[in-house]
Design a protein around this motif. Structure first.
Motif, mmCIF file in Angstrom:
data_model
loop_
_atom_site.group_PDB
_atom_site.id
_atom_site.type_symbol
_atom_site.label_atom_id
_atom_site.label_comp_id
_atom_site.label_asym_id
_atom_site.label_seq_id
_atom_site.Cartn_x
_atom_site.Cartn_y
_atom_site.Cartn_z
ATOM 1 N N SER A 1 0.833 -1.194 0.000
ATOM 2 C CA SER A 1 0.000 0.000 0.000
ATOM 3 C C SER A 1 0.871 1.248 0.000
ATOM 4 O O SER A 1 1.885 1.310 0.697
ATOM 5 N N GLU B 1 -4.842 6.857 -2.277
ATOM 6 C CA GLU B 1 -4.360 5.793 -1.411
ATOM 7 C C GLU B 1 -4.564 4.446 -2.113
ATOM 8 O O GLU B 1 -5.683 3.979 -2.272
ATOM 9 N N TYR B 2 -3.458 3.838 -2.532
ATOM 10 C CA TYR B 2 -3.488 2.553 -3.228
ATOM 11 C C TYR B 2 -3.344 1.430 -2.209
ATOM 12 O O TYR B 2 -2.369 1.390 -1.451
ATOM 13 N N GLU B 3 -4.302 0.529 -2.208
ATOM 14 C CA GLU B 3 -4.247 -0.598 -1.288
ATOM 15 C C GLU B 3 -3.269 -1.653 -1.798
ATOM 16 O O GLU B 3 -3.017 -1.778 -2.994
ATOM 17 N N ALA B 4 -2.728 -2.429 -0.851
ATOM 18 C CA ALA B 4 -1.782 -3.489 -1.199
ATOM 19 C C ALA B 4 -2.492 -4.624 -1.926
ATOM 20 O O ALA B 4 -3.659 -4.924 -1.668
#
Length: 835
Positions: free
Chosen positions: A439, A447-450
């Protein structure tokens, strides 16, 4: 091991040919010891090797005699990896003259056009020039090599039309010119090569119908002809190639149906046909009836209709079956799941109904039945270890009565038909995924999630927040260790993005990769798909021939056909590609589908490397959301700093250090020492450049690029690799500004945003070298505006107004800094006096 097996299989023909040659040469060796190489051939070989910048190994060309050592004995140069190498026949002119009959220059990255000297080797029977960077056309002079039996020139950059003179090589047994950039049709003269048993022309660039003269090639045993521009119906005469054991026709532009004459190909053990259009009607599977020797059967995306035939029960050698993306109906046959050698079944995207078979053999490890009409509950075998099952988008039953479903990966109930979870009750208005990576928060605040789940050839994953999910279906048949996530070095920097970390990992698929946004509020969204190539083949390498080609669908609509990632990046391994689409969500979910349609290279940089890949996905609303939309927390501080002035902060540097003092007095309670490692942990993570990159940008800090010099070092104008103009502040080693002050300056200006401040692009810390990289503007420095010629000078009131505005923006970050407040009051008073 997989690469070794592939290599052995591809060069099976050369082994046999080499053995024949070696036996003959061995006999010649026993009858003469004084034979010499034909002088014209020796000169030609020396000129070619000199041009290619290679030399003979010490196992031949002994004491200046080309045909010596292993060139004239029974040593097999392929199995002993003697490269470059030749073989000679010294039986000519009463055993006094040697002619070169084999030339092998394999994977040495020799570059340039095919040399004219090559056509003087008229005794050649074996020519192996694979995996180099040969360019330009094949000359008509190739027809001079009439003794040729084995010709292999694949994995190069050869171009232009194929010469019809290839048809003069009537003794050819093996022909390979795949993975090149040829154009135009196959010459009909190739139909004269009636002794041909193997032909490898995949990804060669040829197009048009397969010539009718190819009906003469009845001795063919292995045909690789995928990823070309072949058009028209698949020729019926292929059914007369009764010696075929392998046929690959994937990713062309054929129209159906598959000819019924294929039923004559009873010796086939590997058949792969995909992506045949339905212009002439659908196909059935009846032509398979006599192919009982099949071990690999791929008939993907061919508009095949009907049910799965019962005669497949007698295919006891079948290990891999892919009938996905067709129109098959009926139920899944019970026998198919208990047929012992079968290890992989891919039947996704059909119209199959009923339930799953009640029994399954232990050998069956990967099962894809996604996107069908299957229902009922799950059988007990669904809980077996080392089993992957993808049944996304079906109608299965969940709940307390279906105990077997409890052990399946979480979230499958939300991935059934129509995506029932949160339907009519949306929770989210956005989602973003760092595909294959951890992430992160991007430079623009997303916000990029893992997405680090391993996945596999037939599986799915749903995020813990039920915000998004991913499904994968596809297996690289010839790859014993396929990758589903790959990463590049964490120090790799991509040239046209401020978010390099977003591209340092990618998710792969060998077939069908889908991402889903779940529980979304209905409305229009902007979908951003981000891609990058992480393999760096180097300039002038055969590996630059790689092409990852796939189709992009969003919400079921085809947005881009034959998306070629390498073409879009200009074959720059560290350049990113972005695609944006506006799509409508009407049923609270979104589907992004990357589909491999058989196109692109199959075997670059290694065997069975193909299919879609992606680095990051984001979807943001084009409306004002009314849902809670509570994503995981995380700081949204801006990652780019700003600084006073037009080019470099000269006149307001003292003010900035005053603010830095206030900032440091608060941080000193938590941090007593700041070193290079702590730089990586400051709140505003700053993009880092390498020293070599900045040295190149400024012309090795050429004095002609010098803009000026401040208290801590000179400032240079530079141009980055992506074309951006920058001002590079180079801190002098003799400067009194140490690590703490340097990091404080970055932290301070990175926390400041204002329209009168220029951007800080990033910095460089390598050993004692410390540099700051700012946006470059062309209006010179602020000291010239303030103290230069009268035509350029700012009015004092204007300057005070600008400085007060900047200071006000800073007090929002440090409201308790009394020095700042006093300075603002003084400046306001001064401005009033001037006015």
């Amino acid at each position: 091991m997989a690469a070794v097996r592939w290599r052995v299989a591809i060069f099976l023909g050369v082994f046999a040919a080499s053995q024949l040659v070696d036996i003959h040469i061995g006999h010649a060796q026993t009858t003469t010891t004084n034979a010499t190489t034909d002088p014209s051939e020796a000169r030609a070989l020396n000129r070619m090797f000199e041009r290619w910048e290679i030399s003979a190994t010490d196992s031949w060309n002994i004491s200046g005699e080309v045909c010596s050592g292993v060139a004239t004995n029974a040593t097999n140069v392929e199995t002993n990896n003697i490269n470059p190498s030749i073989k000679c026949d010294c039986s000519y002119d009463n055993n006094s003259t040697c002619h070169i009959i084999l030339l092998r220059v394999y994977d040495l990255n020799v570059a340039g056009p095919l040399p004219d000297e090559l056509w003087n080797f008229t005794y050649l029977s074996n020519l192996i020039l694979d995996k180099n960077y040969l360019t330009g056309p094949i000359p008509a002079a190739i027809g001079n090599l009439s003794r040729m039996q084995y010709l292999s020139i694949g994995h190069n950059a050869l171009s232009g039309p194929l010469p019809r003179e290839l048809g003069l090589l009537t003794d050819l047994r093996f022909l390979a010119f795949g993975t090149n950039s040829f154009s135009g049709p196959l010459p009909s003269e190739l139909g004269s090569l009636t002794r041909l048993s193997q032909i490898y022309i995949d990804s060669s660039g040829v197009s048009g119908p397969i010539p009718a003269s190819f009906a003469n090639l009845r001795n063919l045993e292995r045909v690789w002809a995928s990823d070309n521009g072949f058009t028209g119906p698949i020729p019926d005469f292929i059914g007369s190639w009764s010696s075929l054991t392998l046929l690959k026709f994937q990713g062309n532009s054929f129209v159906g149906p598959i000819p019924a004459s294929f039923s004559n190909l009873s010796l086939l053990n590997d058949l792969r046909i995909s992506d045949v259009s339905n212009a002439n009607g659908s196909s059935s599977l009846n032509f398979l009836r006599n192919m009982t020797s099949l071990s690999t059967l791929v008939l993907r995306n061919n508009n095949i209709s009907g049910s799965i035939p019962s005669f497949l029960e007698g295919f006891w050698s079948l290990t891999f079956l892919d009938l996905s993306f067709n129109n098959l109906n009926g139920t899944v046959p019970e026998f198919l799941f208990i047929q012992t050698p079968l290890t992989n079944i891919f039947l996704g995207s059909n119209k199959l109904t009923g339930g799953l078979p009640s029994q399954k053999s232990s050998s069956l490890g990967n099962i894809d039945l996604s996107y069908n009409e299957l229902s009922r509950s799950f059988p007990s075998w669904i809980n077996e270890d080392n089993l992957q099952v993808n049944v996304v988008s079906n109608n299965f039953t969940f709940g307390d009565s279906n105990t077997a479903s409890r052990t399946l990966p979480s979230g499958l109930e939300c991935l059934q038909k129509n995506f029932p979870c949160s339907r009519g009750q949306p929770t989210y208005s956005r989602f973003a995924v760092n595909c294959g990576g951890r992430s992160i928060t991007s430079n623009d605040g997303i916000e990029y999630e893992a997405d680090t789940e391993a996945l596999g050839p037939a599986t799915y994953y749903t995020s813990s927040t039920r915000r998004w999910a991913v499904s994968n279906s596809g297996f690289a048949v010839d790859n014993a260790a396929p990758e589903y996530i790959s990463s590049t070095s964490t120090s790799s920097q991509f040239t046209n993005t401020l978010d390099s970390e977003l591209f340092q990992s990618v998710r792969h698929s060998a077939g069908d990769l889908r991402y889903y946004g779940l529980g979304l509020q209905n409305g229009n969204y902007t979908v951003r798909l981000q891609f990058a190539v992480t393999i760096n083949p180097g300039i002038g390498s055969w590996q630059t021939a790689q092409r990852r080609v796939f189709d992009i669908y969003v919400q079921g609509g085809l947005e881009e056909k034959d998306f070629d990632l390498q073409r879009e990046t200009g074959r720059d391994p560290f350049r990113t590609v972005t695609r944006e689409f506006t799509v409508e969500v009407v049923e609270n979910y979104m589907e992004i589908h990357l589909f491999w349609a058989g196109k692109g290279t199959c075997c670059v940089p290694a065997q069975a490397v193909y299919g879609p890949l992606i680095s990051a996905i984001s979807a943001t609303p084009n409306f004002v959301p009314t849902v809670s939309d509570n994503p995981p927390g995380g700081s949204k501080k801006n990652q780019t700093g700003l600084i006073v002035g037009i080019v470099v902060p000269v006149s307001v540097a003292a003010s900035l250090f005053t603010f830095a003092f206030c900032y440091l007095s608060q941080r000193r309670k938590k941090q007593k020492n700041i070193d290079d490692e702590e730089f990586l942990g400051i709140d505003a993570q700053t993009y880092t450049f390498s020293y070599a990159e900045l040295r190149a940008a400024t012309g090795d800090f050429d004095p002609s690029n010098k803009l000026g010099e401040g208290g801590f070092g000179p400032v240079y104008k530079g141009t980055l690799a992506d074309g951006r103009l920058v001002a590079v502040k180079q801190l002098s080693v003799a400067s009194h500004q140490g690590k703490s002050q340097f990091v404080a300056e970055i932290a301070t200006i990175s926390a400041v945003q204002h329209r009168n401040l220029v951007k800080l692009y990033g910095c460089c810390i390598e050993g004692v070298k410390r540099l700051l990289v700012y946006e470059y503007l062309e209006n010179k420095s602020l000291d010239q505006i303030l103290f230069g010629a009268s035509s350029e000078m700012l009015r004092l009131a204007t300057f005070c107004s600008i400085l007060i505005s900047c200071l006000n923006s800073l007090t929002s970050d440090w409201p308790n800094c009394t020095t700042t407040n006093r300075l603002i009051s003084a400046l306001e008073s001064q401005a009033q006096l001037v006015i």
